[in-house]
Design a protein around this motif. Structure first.
Motif, PDB file in Angstrom:
ATOM      1  N   LEU A  78     -21.065  -4.046 -14.450  1.00  0.00           N
ATOM      2  CA  LEU A  78     -21.235  -4.760 -13.171  1.00  0.00           C
ATOM      3  C   LEU A  78     -21.513  -3.770 -12.045  1.00  0.00           C
ATOM      4  CD1 LEU A  78     -18.436  -7.466 -13.528  1.00  0.00           C
ATOM      5  CD2 LEU A  78     -20.906  -7.838 -13.620  1.00  0.00           C
ATOM      6  N   ARG A  79     -20.865  -2.599 -12.128  1.00  0.00           N
ATOM      7  CA  ARG A  79     -21.134  -1.575 -11.098  1.00  0.00           C
ATOM      8  C   ARG A  79     -22.581  -1.108 -11.187  1.00  0.00           C
ATOM      9  NH1 ARG A  79     -15.882   0.308 -11.514  1.00  0.00           N
ATOM     10  NH2 ARG A  79     -16.481   1.615 -13.277  1.00  0.00           N
ATOM     11  N   ALA A  80     -23.063  -0.951 -12.440  1.00  0.00           N
ATOM     12  CA  ALA A  80     -24.443  -0.506 -12.615  1.00  0.00           C
ATOM     13  C   ALA A  80     -25.428  -1.532 -12.035  1.00  0.00           C
ATOM     14  CB  ALA A  80     -24.726  -0.266 -14.103  1.00  0.00           C
ATOM     15  N   ALA A  81     -24.999  -2.797 -11.969  1.00  0.00           N
ATOM     16  CA  ALA A  81     -25.865  -3.824 -11.368  1.00  0.00           C
ATOM     17  C   ALA A  81     -25.682  -3.891  -9.857  1.00  0.00           C
ATOM     18  CB  ALA A  81     -25.561  -5.186 -11.996  1.00  0.00           C
ATOM     19  N   GLY A  82     -24.933  -2.954  -9.322  1.00  0.00           N
ATOM     20  CA  GLY A  82     -24.817  -2.855  -7.866  1.00  0.00           C
ATOM     21  C   GLY A  82     -23.627  -3.568  -7.269  1.00  0.00           C
ATOM     22  N   LEU A  83     -22.728  -4.120  -8.103  1.00  0.00           N
ATOM     23  CA  LEU A  83     -21.548  -4.765  -7.545  1.00  0.00           C
ATOM     24  C   LEU A  83     -20.477  -3.706  -7.282  1.00  0.00           C
ATOM     25  CD1 LEU A  83     -21.259  -8.027  -9.691  1.00  0.00           C
ATOM     26  CD2 LEU A  83     -22.698  -7.529  -7.735  1.00  0.00           C
ATOM     27  N   ASP A  84     -19.542  -4.068  -6.416  1.00  0.00           N
ATOM     28  CA  ASP A  84     -18.491  -3.137  -6.039  1.00  0.00           C
ATOM     29  C   ASP A  84     -17.183  -3.621  -6.671  1.00  0.00           C
ATOM     30  OD1 ASP A  84     -17.180  -1.180  -4.736  1.00  0.00           O
ATOM     31  OD2 ASP A  84     -17.176  -2.162  -2.761  1.00  0.00           O
ATOM     32  N   LEU A  85     -16.570  -2.806  -7.537  1.00  0.00           N
ATOM     33  CA  LEU A  85     -15.287  -3.226  -8.124  1.00  0.00           C
ATOM     34  C   LEU A  85     -14.562  -2.049  -8.765  1.00  0.00           C
ATOM     35  CD1 LEU A  85     -15.694  -5.156 -11.502  1.00  0.00           C
ATOM     36  CD2 LEU A  85     -17.493  -3.788 -10.538  1.00  0.00           C
ATOM     37  N   ILE A  86     -13.245  -2.230  -8.934  1.00  0.00           N
ATOM     38  CA  ILE A  86     -12.440  -1.180  -9.560  1.00  0.00           C
ATOM     39  C   ILE A  86     -12.334  -1.436 -11.066  1.00  0.00           C
ATOM     40  CG2 ILE A  86     -11.037  -0.702  -7.513  1.00  0.00           C
ATOM     41  CD1 ILE A  86      -8.793  -2.436  -8.830  1.00  0.00           C
ATOM     42  N   ASN A  87     -11.998  -0.398 -11.798  1.00  0.00           N
ATOM     43  CA  ASN A  87     -11.663  -0.582 -13.210  1.00  0.00           C
ATOM     44  C   ASN A  87     -10.301  -1.256 -13.281  1.00  0.00           C
ATOM     45  OD1 ASN A  87     -13.843   0.588 -14.438  1.00  0.00           O
ATOM     46  ND2 ASN A  87     -12.918   2.633 -14.538  1.00  0.00           N
ATOM     47  N   PRO A  88     -10.161  -2.294 -14.103  1.00  0.00           N
ATOM     48  CA  PRO A  88      -8.839  -2.933 -14.182  1.00  0.00           C
ATOM     49  C   PRO A  88      -7.842  -2.005 -14.873  1.00  0.00           C
ATOM     50  CG  PRO A  88     -10.313  -3.845 -15.830  1.00  0.00           C
ATOM     51  CD  PRO A  88     -11.137  -2.891 -15.013  1.00  0.00           C
ATOM     52  N   LYS A  89      -6.586  -2.057 -14.416  1.00  0.00           N
ATOM     53  CA  LYS A  89      -5.537  -1.216 -15.000  1.00  0.00           C
ATOM     54  C   LYS A  89      -4.534  -2.043 -15.805  1.00  0.00           C
ATOM     55  CE  LYS A  89      -6.695   2.751 -13.093  1.00  0.00           C
ATOM     56  NZ  LYS A  89      -7.710   2.361 -12.145  1.00  0.00           N
ATOM     57  N   GLY A  90      -4.649  -3.364 -15.681  1.00  0.00           N
ATOM     58  CA  GLY A  90      -3.734  -4.231 -16.426  1.00  0.00           C
ATOM     59  C   GLY A  90      -4.218  -5.664 -16.325  1.00  0.00           C
ATOM     60  N   GLY A  91      -3.699  -6.529 -17.206  1.00  0.00           N
ATOM     61  CA  GLY A  91      -4.085  -7.943 -17.174  1.00  0.00           C
ATOM     62  C   GLY A  91      -5.503  -8.153 -17.648  1.00  0.00           C
ATOM     63  N   PHE A  92      -6.098  -9.288 -17.243  1.00  0.00           N
ATOM     64  CA  PHE A  92      -7.458  -9.576 -17.726  1.00  0.00           C
ATOM     65  C   PHE A  92      -8.385 -10.092 -16.647  1.00  0.00           C
ATOM     66  CE2 PHE A  92      -4.163 -12.204 -20.035  1.00  0.00           C
ATOM     67  CZ  PHE A  92      -4.099 -13.260 -19.139  1.00  0.00           C
ATOM     68  N   TYR A  93      -8.308  -9.444 -15.477  1.00  0.00           N
ATOM     69  CA  TYR A  93      -9.162  -9.883 -14.376  1.00  0.00           C
ATOM     70  C   TYR A  93      -9.977  -8.751 -13.775  1.00  0.00           C
ATOM     71  CZ  TYR A  93      -5.705 -13.602 -14.569  1.00  0.00           C
ATOM     72  OH  TYR A  93      -4.879 -14.600 -15.000  1.00  0.00           O
ATOM     73  N   LEU A  94     -11.147  -9.161 -13.223  1.00  0.00           N
ATOM     74  CA  LEU A  94     -11.957  -8.276 -12.396  1.00  0.00           C
ATOM     75  C   LEU A  94     -12.193  -9.007 -11.086  1.00  0.00           C
ATOM     76  CD1 LEU A  94     -14.707  -7.378 -15.029  1.00  0.00           C
ATOM     77  CD2 LEU A  94     -12.794  -5.926 -14.344  1.00  0.00           C
TER      78      LEU A  94
END
Ligand SMILES: Cc1ncc(COP(=O)(O)O)c(C=O)c1O
Length: 438
Positions: free
Chosen positions: A317-333
């Motif tokens: 998703l980052r490569a497609a230009g979106l801004d987000l963190i790598n998840p560290k727990g659970g199952f959400y972005l």
């Protein structure tokens, strides 16, 4: 004439849930069902439900206890309260005894009772899980949102919490602190936990630490903030996420001795509302909290699958230009489409709700708008739950590979193919919106 019991507007004015809408999650689900009925492929990334089955020993324990039919004590089955206390001693290094535990039909219900019996403002970061604020709204509590920033990984800072408390230092407050986070997938470092605990202590805040995703910290390194503010922290947990048992409806609160009066008050409210959690479920839950080798293996595989899949989705998703963190727990972005704001505006998309609507209609991918997590409606953020895969098959395949090797793209394609295809579709959709991005 007596009171009318129709759907007339006068009667609606008496409703205590005025202004509340049915949850966005349900609305998305209904639209998904309608699209599927029309024969369209839908990717269900809206609902935050564990993809994994309940571990076999726990299912066996439920079978063996199907005959349990009596009402149980309102605070919970004594053996379960003991086993939850032991779980927190073993996993979190927290000194609880069975008397400190309250069991309820889901932690959500316990949160509602806490807000009901404690007269204080609700303090929550934005973004936060969808139900905290509506519960406060139903009960009539004031909600104070603490802002966070994307460039800080959506983590709340102690200074922002302190600033809010300084406005009225002695005001009673419940602060709900949830990590690993729904919706961001982020967590906190020990220094950050210590700093937040210091502020909570200074202002004598009741800190409800919602650690329902703690066991699925992707590296198995969850640390409870209760270690740094034991006298004022209630630890909330349950079987819904790490044990795949959302529908079993069992949640737990662990109280410090200094807050026993709150446990007692909640038990009174519980005795007049739900009475006790289903007996067979409580007996089976004892087995889940006891743990042991088979459950630890189940957890190790679950964490590895979620870690690998979450990282891979975030990277693409980052490569497609979106801004987000790598998840560290659970199952959400919690991706932000802000970098594509202009291009999206050209297509008539100006809010997170419009964004989710367009994504669902044009790609079949269902996600939830940032707005329902307390973000400004015009902010282009969404929550994506990467759970639309067969957890039993994924665990079985992971077991064949063994815990020594890493899972690779071939594994993700074969076991979590629906999620990877959903990510492809989002990336293509963004690329079509803004061709330079992919
Ligand atoms: C952050 C968070 N807290 C609490 C809950 C409630 O879980 P339960 O009522 O199933 O224990 C959920 C469920 O989605 C959640 O995501």
């Amino acid at each position: 004439m007596g009171r009318r019991h129709h759907t007339s507007p006068e009667v609606h004015l008496n409703l205590n849930v005025r202004g509340l809408k049915e949850s966005a999650t349900l609305a998305i689900n209904e639209r998904c069902a309608a699209m599927q009925a029309d024969g369209r492929e839908v990717f269900r990334m809206g609902l935050g439900q564990s993809p994994f089955p309940v571990p076999t020993p726990v299912v066996e324990a439920l079978k063996a206890n199907a005959h349990q039919k009596d009402y149980l004590p309102v605070r919970g089955l004594p053996a379960l309260r003991e086993s939850v206390a032991e779980f927190h001693r073993r996993k979190d290094g927290l000194d609880f005894s069975g008397d400190d535990i309250l069991v309820g039909p889901g932690s959500k219900e316990l949160m509602f009772l806490l807000q009901l019996v404690y007269y204080g403002d609700l303090v929550i970061p934005t973004p936060s899980w969808v139900s905290y604020a509506p519960q406060a709204h139903i009960i009539g509590r004031q909600i104070r949102w603490v802002p966070t920033r994307a460039d800080n990984g959506w983590r709340m800072t102690p200074d922002e919490l302190a600033q809010l408390c300084q406005e009225d230092p002695t005001r009673p407050r419940i602060f709900i602190f949830n990590y690993p986070s729904n919706p961001t997938g982020g967590t906190y470092r020990v220094e950050e936990l210590r700093a937040i605990a210091r502020v909570a202590r200074e202002f004598r805040i009741v800190l409800l630490s919602d650690e329902i995703y703690g066991e699925i910290n992707h590296c198995g390194r969850h640390v409870s903030v209760a270690r740094y503010y034991p006298e004022g922290t209630i630890v909330s947990g349950g079987l819904s996420k790490w044990c795949g048992a959302g529908g079993w409806r069992v949640g737990t609160f662990a109280f410090p001795r200094s807050l026993r009066w709150l446990l007692d008050a909640m038990a009174v409210a519980a005795s007049e509302t739900f009475t006790s959690t289903a007996a067979p479920i409580q007996y089976a839950a004892v087995r889940a909290f006891e743990g042991g080798l088979r459950i630890e293996q189940y957890l190790s595989h679950s964490r590895r699958i979620l870690r690998t899949l979450g990282k891979s989705c975030a990277r693409r998703l980052r490569a497609a230009g979106l801004d987000l963190i790598n998840p560290k727990g659970g199952f959400y972005l919690f991706p932000s489409f802000e970098p594509h704001r202009e291009a999206l505006r050209a297509r008539g998309i100006r809010s997170s709700v419009e964004l989710c609507h367009a994504l669902l209609e044009e790609t079949g991918v269902a996600v939830l708008p940032g707005e329902v997590f307390g973000r400004a409606p015009e902010e282009l953020t969404v929550r994506l739950a990467f759970v639309d895969f067969d957890g039993s098959q994924a665990l079985a395949q992971s077991d064949v590979i063994g815990l020594r090797s890493e899972l690779d793209d071939t594994y993700l394609e074969s076991c979590c193919g629906k999620v990877t295809r959903a990510i492809d579709r989002i990336c293509e959709w963004v690329g079509a919106t803004h061709p330079a991005a992919v």
